[in-house]
Scaffold this motif. Structure first.
Motif, PDB file in Angstrom:
ATOM      1  N   PRO A 183    -140.512 -15.621  24.135  1.00 16.81           N
ATOM      2  CA  PRO A 183    -139.212 -16.293  24.301  1.00 16.81           C
ATOM      3  C   PRO A 183    -139.139 -17.196  25.535  1.00 16.81           C
ATOM      4  CG  PRO A 183    -139.036 -14.007  24.955  1.00 16.81           C
ATOM      5  CD  PRO A 183    -140.415 -14.183  24.398  1.00 16.81           C
ATOM      6  N   LEU A 184    -140.045 -17.056  26.493  1.00 15.33           N
ATOM      7  CA  LEU A 184    -139.982 -17.869  27.704  1.00 15.33           C
ATOM      8  C   LEU A 184    -140.717 -19.200  27.581  1.00 15.33           C
ATOM      9  CD1 LEU A 184    -140.390 -15.177  30.470  1.00 15.33           C
ATOM     10  CD2 LEU A 184    -138.314 -16.250  29.647  1.00 15.33           C
ATOM     11  N   THR A 185    -141.625 -19.321  26.636  1.00 16.04           N
ATOM     12  CA  THR A 185    -142.423 -20.536  26.511  1.00 16.04           C
ATOM     13  C   THR A 185    -141.570 -21.798  26.368  1.00 16.04           C
ATOM     14  OG1 THR A 185    -144.277 -19.313  25.620  1.00 16.04           O
ATOM     15  CG2 THR A 185    -144.237 -21.656  25.172  1.00 16.04           C
ATOM     16  N   PRO A 186    -140.539 -21.822  25.530  1.00 14.51           N
ATOM     17  CA  PRO A 186    -139.740 -23.051  25.434  1.00 14.51           C
ATOM     18  C   PRO A 186    -139.034 -23.422  26.739  1.00 14.51           C
ATOM     19  CG  PRO A 186    -139.261 -21.603  23.596  1.00 14.51           C
ATOM     20  CD  PRO A 186    -140.121 -20.835  24.553  1.00 14.51           C
ATOM     21  N   LEU A 187    -138.780 -22.451  27.584  1.00 19.97           N
ATOM     22  CA  LEU A 187    -138.088 -22.711  28.841  1.00 19.97           C
ATOM     23  C   LEU A 187    -139.028 -23.201  29.930  1.00 19.97           C
ATOM     24  CD1 LEU A 187    -135.820 -19.542  28.894  1.00 19.97           C
ATOM     25  CD2 LEU A 187    -135.245 -21.840  28.066  1.00 19.97           C
ATOM     26  N   MET A 188    -140.330 -23.127  29.697  1.00 18.66           N
ATOM     27  CA  MET A 188    -141.316 -23.478  30.717  1.00 18.66           C
ATOM     28  C   MET A 188    -141.922 -24.861  30.496  1.00 18.66           C
ATOM     29  SD  MET A 188    -143.129 -19.750  31.020  1.00 18.66           S
ATOM     30  CE  MET A 188    -144.498 -20.404  31.907  1.00 18.66           C
ATOM     31  N   HIS A 189    -141.259 -25.704  29.754  1.00 22.80           N
ATOM     32  CA  HIS A 189    -141.800 -27.041  29.486  1.00 22.80           C
ATOM     33  C   HIS A 189    -141.932 -27.830  30.781  1.00 22.80           C
ATOM     34  CE1 HIS A 189    -141.976 -31.215  28.188  1.00 22.80           C
ATOM     35  NE2 HIS A 189    -142.472 -30.739  27.066  1.00 22.80           N
ATOM     36  N   ASP A 190    -142.988 -28.602  30.878  1.00 26.69           N
ATOM     37  CA  ASP A 190    -143.229 -29.430  32.057  1.00 26.69           C
ATOM     38  C   ASP A 190    -142.300 -30.639  32.015  1.00 26.69           C
ATOM     39  OD1 ASP A 190    -144.260 -30.651  34.262  1.00 26.69           O
ATOM     40  OD2 ASP A 190    -146.128 -31.274  33.317  1.00 26.69           O
ATOM     41  N   TYR A 191    -141.566 -30.860  33.081  1.00 29.09           N
ATOM     42  CA  TYR A 191    -140.647 -32.001  33.159  1.00 29.09           C
ATOM     43  C   TYR A 191    -141.220 -33.115  34.012  1.00 29.09           C
ATOM     44  CZ  TYR A 191    -137.235 -29.166  30.787  1.00 29.09           C
ATOM     45  OH  TYR A 191    -136.597 -28.417  29.851  1.00 29.09           O
ATOM     46  N   GLY A 192    -142.517 -33.215  34.041  1.00 29.48           N
ATOM     47  CA  GLY A 192    -143.174 -34.326  34.723  1.00 29.48           C
ATOM     48  C   GLY A 192    -143.071 -35.583  33.882  1.00 29.48           C
ATOM     49  N   TYR A 193    -143.187 -36.724  34.532  1.00 31.78           N
ATOM     50  CA  TYR A 193    -143.064 -38.007  33.843  1.00 31.78           C
ATOM     51  C   TYR A 193    -144.107 -38.149  32.742  1.00 31.78           C
ATOM     52  CZ  TYR A 193    -142.641 -43.056  33.239  1.00 31.78           C
ATOM     53  OH  TYR A 193    -142.474 -44.301  32.709  1.00 31.78           O
ATOM     54  N   GLN A 194    -145.351 -37.795  33.028  1.00 27.82           N
ATOM     55  CA  GLN A 194    -146.417 -37.953  32.046  1.00 27.82           C
ATOM     56  C   GLN A 194    -146.156 -37.082  30.813  1.00 27.82           C
ATOM     57  OE1 GLN A 194    -150.328 -37.000  33.498  1.00 27.82           O
ATOM     58  NE2 GLN A 194    -151.327 -38.098  31.852  1.00 27.82           N
ATOM     59  N   ALA A 195    -145.774 -35.843  31.022  1.00 26.70           N
ATOM     60  CA  ALA A 195    -145.497 -34.943  29.901  1.00 26.70           C
ATOM     61  C   ALA A 195    -144.343 -35.456  29.061  1.00 26.70           C
ATOM     62  CB  ALA A 195    -145.192 -33.539  30.419  1.00 26.70           C
ATOM     63  N   MET A 196    -143.303 -35.940  29.715  1.00 24.60           N
ATOM     64  CA  MET A 196    -142.148 -36.454  28.980  1.00 24.60           C
ATOM     65  C   MET A 196    -142.501 -37.713  28.197  1.00 24.60           C
ATOM     66  SD  MET A 196    -139.802 -34.277  29.540  1.00 24.60           S
ATOM     67  CE  MET A 196    -138.165 -34.886  29.369  1.00 24.60           C
ATOM     68  N   VAL A 197    -143.283 -38.604  28.793  1.00 30.38           N
ATOM     69  CA  VAL A 197    -143.682 -39.833  28.102  1.00 30.38           C
ATOM     70  C   VAL A 197    -144.476 -39.490  26.845  1.00 30.38           C
ATOM     71  CG1 VAL A 197    -145.199 -41.850  28.270  1.00 30.38           C
ATOM     72  CG2 VAL A 197    -143.568 -41.375  30.076  1.00 30.38           C
ATOM     73  N   TYR A 198    -145.426 -38.576  26.975  1.00 28.24           N
ATOM     74  CA  TYR A 198    -146.252 -38.220  25.821  1.00 28.24           C
ATOM     75  C   TYR A 198    -145.455 -37.462  24.761  1.00 28.24           C
ATOM     76  CZ  TYR A 198    -150.696 -39.944  27.500  1.00 28.24           C
ATOM     77  OH  TYR A 198    -151.714 -40.760  27.893  1.00 28.24           O
TER      78      TYR A 198
END
Length: 113
Positions: free
Chosen positions: A34-49
């Motif tokens: 249940p924690l995996t969706p909350l641990m998404h990387d909010y870095g620019y590169q991750a968001m762009v991809y």
């Protein structure tokens, strides 16, 4: 005896299970976490991809120019890009403020005299 075995001599790396005792190995799928969706990387590169259709570090987009013609451009996201190396490892909020500050500076320096 290899180097790892020589280092491990005399060191007990884990507790052994005695006779008559059982151990349980539990394998779960990441979708059960249940924690995996909350641990998404909010870095620019991750968001762009995640948001844009990037293929082999290239982004294609199209727009209509002043003459009404459809123009297609391709951007290569690599070390030669002016912004990508500076922004890609920033948090998305920091990247947005950096781009905004850079744009404001560009506008103030580019005013016609």
């Amino acid at each position: 005896m290899d180097s790892v075995e020589r280092m491990a001599v005399g060191i007990q790396l884990w507790d052994t299970v005695g006779a008559g005792q059982q151990c349980t190995l539990l394998l779960v799928d990441r979708c059960d976490d249940p924690l995996t969706p909350l641990m998404h990387d909010y870095g620019y590169q991750a968001m762009v991809y995640d948001v844009m259709d990037i293929r082999q570090d290239r982004y294609k987009y199209s727009y209509r120019n002043d003459k009404g013609e459809q123009v297609t451009k391709e951007v290569v996201l690599n070390e030669l890009d002016a912004l990508w190396p500076r922004l890609r490892h920033l948090h998305i909020a920091d990247a947005m403020s950096t781009v905004s500050d850079d744009f404001k500076r560009f506008m103030s320096e580019s005013k016609a005299t």
